[in-house]
Design an enzyme around this catalytic site. Structure first.
Site, mmCIF file in Angstrom:
data_model
loop_
_atom_site.group_PDB
_atom_site.id
_atom_site.type_symbol
_atom_site.label_atom_id
_atom_site.label_comp_id
_atom_site.label_asym_id
_atom_site.label_seq_id
_atom_site.Cartn_x
_atom_site.Cartn_y
_atom_site.Cartn_z
ATOM 1 N N GLY A 66 44.080 39.811 37.311
ATOM 2 C CA GLY A 66 44.546 41.089 37.851
ATOM 3 C C GLY A 66 44.836 40.872 39.313
ATOM 4 O O GLY A 66 45.616 40.009 39.667
ATOM 5 N N GLU A 67 44.144 41.617 40.139
ATOM 6 C CA GLU A 67 44.339 41.492 41.583
ATOM 7 C C GLU A 67 42.949 41.471 42.234
ATOM 8 O O GLU A 67 42.237 42.472 42.203
ATOM 9 C CB GLU A 67 45.196 42.663 42.074
ATOM 10 C CG GLU A 67 45.399 42.713 43.557
ATOM 11 C CD GLU A 67 45.812 41.366 44.154
ATOM 12 O OE1 GLU A 67 46.826 40.795 43.730
ATOM 13 O OE2 GLU A 67 45.101 40.876 45.064
ATOM 14 N N SER A 68 42.618 40.316 42.809
ATOM 15 C CA SER A 68 41.255 40.138 43.315
ATOM 16 C C SER A 68 40.921 41.113 44.442
ATOM 17 O O SER A 68 39.771 41.547 44.561
ATOM 18 C CB SER A 68 41.042 38.700 43.786
ATOM 19 O OG SER A 68 41.984 38.355 44.794
ATOM 20 N N CYS B 69 41.883 33.528 36.701
ATOM 21 C CA CYS B 69 42.829 33.884 37.756
ATOM 22 C C CYS B 69 42.155 34.737 38.840
ATOM 23 O O CYS B 69 41.342 34.208 39.593
ATOM 24 C CB CYS B 69 44.057 34.536 37.151
ATOM 25 S SG CYS B 69 45.486 34.416 38.226
ATOM 26 N N ARG C 30 44.481 31.673 47.124
ATOM 27 C CA ARG C 30 45.217 32.707 46.392
ATOM 28 C C ARG C 30 46.712 32.424 46.427
ATOM 29 O O ARG C 30 47.216 31.858 47.399
ATOM 30 C CB ARG C 30 44.976 34.106 47.001
ATOM 31 C CG ARG C 30 43.562 34.595 46.865
ATOM 32 C CD ARG C 30 43.394 35.976 47.527
ATOM 33 N NE ARG C 30 44.255 36.974 46.907
ATOM 34 C CZ ARG C 30 45.055 37.794 47.589
ATOM 35 N NH1 ARG C 30 45.125 37.730 48.911
ATOM 36 N NH2 ARG C 30 45.795 38.667 46.943
ATOM 37 N N ILE D 182 50.079 33.053 36.496
ATOM 38 C CA ILE D 182 50.742 34.251 37.031
ATOM 39 C C ILE D 182 50.195 34.521 38.436
ATOM 40 O O ILE D 182 49.031 34.892 38.590
ATOM 41 C CB ILE D 182 50.496 35.472 36.113
ATOM 42 C CG1 ILE D 182 50.921 35.172 34.672
ATOM 43 C CG2 ILE D 182 51.236 36.696 36.664
ATOM 44 C CD1 ILE D 182 50.430 36.198 33.654
ATOM 45 N N ARG D 183 51.032 34.293 39.447
ATOM 46 C CA ARG D 183 50.574 34.423 40.851
ATOM 47 C C ARG D 183 49.176 33.817 41.013
ATOM 48 O O ARG D 183 48.246 34.424 41.539
ATOM 49 C CB ARG D 183 50.572 35.895 41.287
ATOM 50 C CG ARG D 183 51.972 36.495 41.331
ATOM 51 C CD ARG D 183 51.991 37.913 41.893
ATOM 52 N NE ARG D 183 51.149 38.834 41.134
ATOM 53 C CZ ARG D 183 51.490 39.345 39.954
ATOM 54 N NH1 ARG D 183 52.645 39.030 39.396
ATOM 55 N NH2 ARG D 183 50.684 40.168 39.331
ATOM 56 N N HIS E 157 45.573 31.941 32.172
ATOM 57 C CA HIS E 157 45.173 33.097 31.354
ATOM 58 C C HIS E 157 45.103 32.780 29.854
ATOM 59 O O HIS E 157 46.009 33.175 29.114
ATOM 60 C CB HIS E 157 46.191 34.222 31.529
ATOM 61 C CG HIS E 157 46.220 34.825 32.886
ATOM 62 N ND1 HIS E 157 45.470 35.923 33.233
ATOM 63 C CD2 HIS E 157 46.911 34.487 33.993
ATOM 64 C CE1 HIS E 157 45.701 36.245 34.495
ATOM 65 N NE2 HIS E 157 46.573 35.381 34.970
ATOM 66 N N GLU F 275 43.610 34.278 27.687
ATOM 67 C CA GLU F 275 43.486 35.522 26.908
ATOM 68 C C GLU F 275 44.836 36.052 26.436
ATOM 69 O O GLU F 275 44.875 36.968 25.611
ATOM 70 C CB GLU F 275 42.741 36.588 27.726
ATOM 71 C CG GLU F 275 43.496 37.205 28.888
ATOM 72 C CD GLU F 275 43.500 36.369 30.154
ATOM 73 O OE1 GLU F 275 43.112 35.187 30.106
ATOM 74 O OE2 GLU F 275 43.931 36.903 31.195
HETATM 75 N N1 GLN Z 1 47.251 36.803 42.878
HETATM 76 C C1 GLN Z 1 46.162 37.550 42.277
HETATM 77 C C2 GLN Z 1 44.971 37.693 43.222
HETATM 78 O O1 GLN Z 1 44.985 37.237 44.309
HETATM 79 C C3 GLN Z 1 45.694 36.904 40.994
HETATM 80 C C4 GLN Z 1 46.773 37.002 39.932
HETATM 81 C C5 GLN Z 1 46.236 37.051 38.524
HETATM 82 O O2 GLN Z 1 45.069 37.312 38.268
HETATM 83 N N2 GLN Z 1 47.138 36.831 37.577
HETATM 84 O O3 GLN Z 1 44.007 38.251 42.844
#
Ligand code: GLN
Length: 206
Positions: free
Chosen positions: A55-57, A87, A116, A145-146, A182, A184
């Site tokens: 997700g987004e940390s 991630c 990150r 993904i990112r 990922h 999952e």
């Molecule tokens: N770039 C996101 C972060 O810094 C991580 C991306 C992801 O979990 N797919 O949290």
């Protein structure tokens, strides 16, 4: 500790503040585990292991502190609870976060530095086949993904998988597992099975 026999059911929590926690719940249930979303500190007492999703940390960090769940998660990690982070989840269990936003915190526990968004803004996502000896054949189809990479690892940390250029993207330190990618979302359940085996062997709640 003797550990729990594989026949004894385990309950795994998935931190469900933000990100793709539903996918993790589904994979864990498909493997026969009881899987429950975790949003509050009390819910940690009822689980044998915890998955922290992608997700987004920065958001997971803020919400976990706002919901009062960050400190209890840190304490559970210190007490030996098995945790698997994918991630953003890997970022959350890393001791050191590079390219963090100002004030960003992690739960920590895993003696690594992660960077990150390590593949830059040009590379939103990509997929590769990764050899992962602990999972055997075939290679893992890994979706990034990112994604972060693991830049430095402490003495107790094992690199489980690396990209062709040598950058580490899966690690383990005792009961802590992390992947930059990922599993999952690919239908390959081997990494969750690997984690569940660890959870079953741990007898964390007893
Ligand atoms: N770039 C996101 C972060 O810094 C991580 C991306 C992801 O979990 N797919 O949290």
């Amino acid at each position: 500790m003797a550990g729990k026999p594989a026949t004894i059911p385990v309950t795994v929590g998935v931190l469900a503040l933000q990100g793709d926690f539903r996918e993790h719940l589904e994979v864990l249930r498909s493997l026969g585990a009881t899987a429950v979303p975790v949003r509050r500190a009390e819910e940690l007492t009822a689980i044998d292991g915890l998955v922290i999703p992608g997700g987004e940390s920065t958001v997971i960090d803020k919400l976990s502190r706002a919901f009062g769940v960050a400190e209890p998660v840190k304490q559970a990690i210190a007490a030996g609870m098995p945790v698997y982070g994918t991630c953003a989840g890997l970022i959350m269990i890393a001791d050191r976060v590079l390219d963090a936003i100002e004030g960003q915190q992690s739960f920590g526990g895993l003696d690594v530095a992660v960077r990150r968004n390590a593949f830059g803004s040009q590379t939103e996502s990509f997929e590769v086949e990764l050899r992962m000896p602990v999972l055997g054949d075939p290679p893992v189809h890994a979706v990034f993904i990112r994604a972060p990479v693991v830049e430095t690892v402490g003495d107790q940390v094992t690199a489980l998988a690396s990209l062709a250029d040598g950058r580490v993207v899966a690690v383990q330190q005792g009961n802590l597992l992390g992947t930059s990618f990922h599993p999952e979302i690919t239908g390959d359940t081997r990494f969750h099975q690997y984690f569940l085996n660890r959870v079953r062997a741990t007898a964390f709640r007893s």
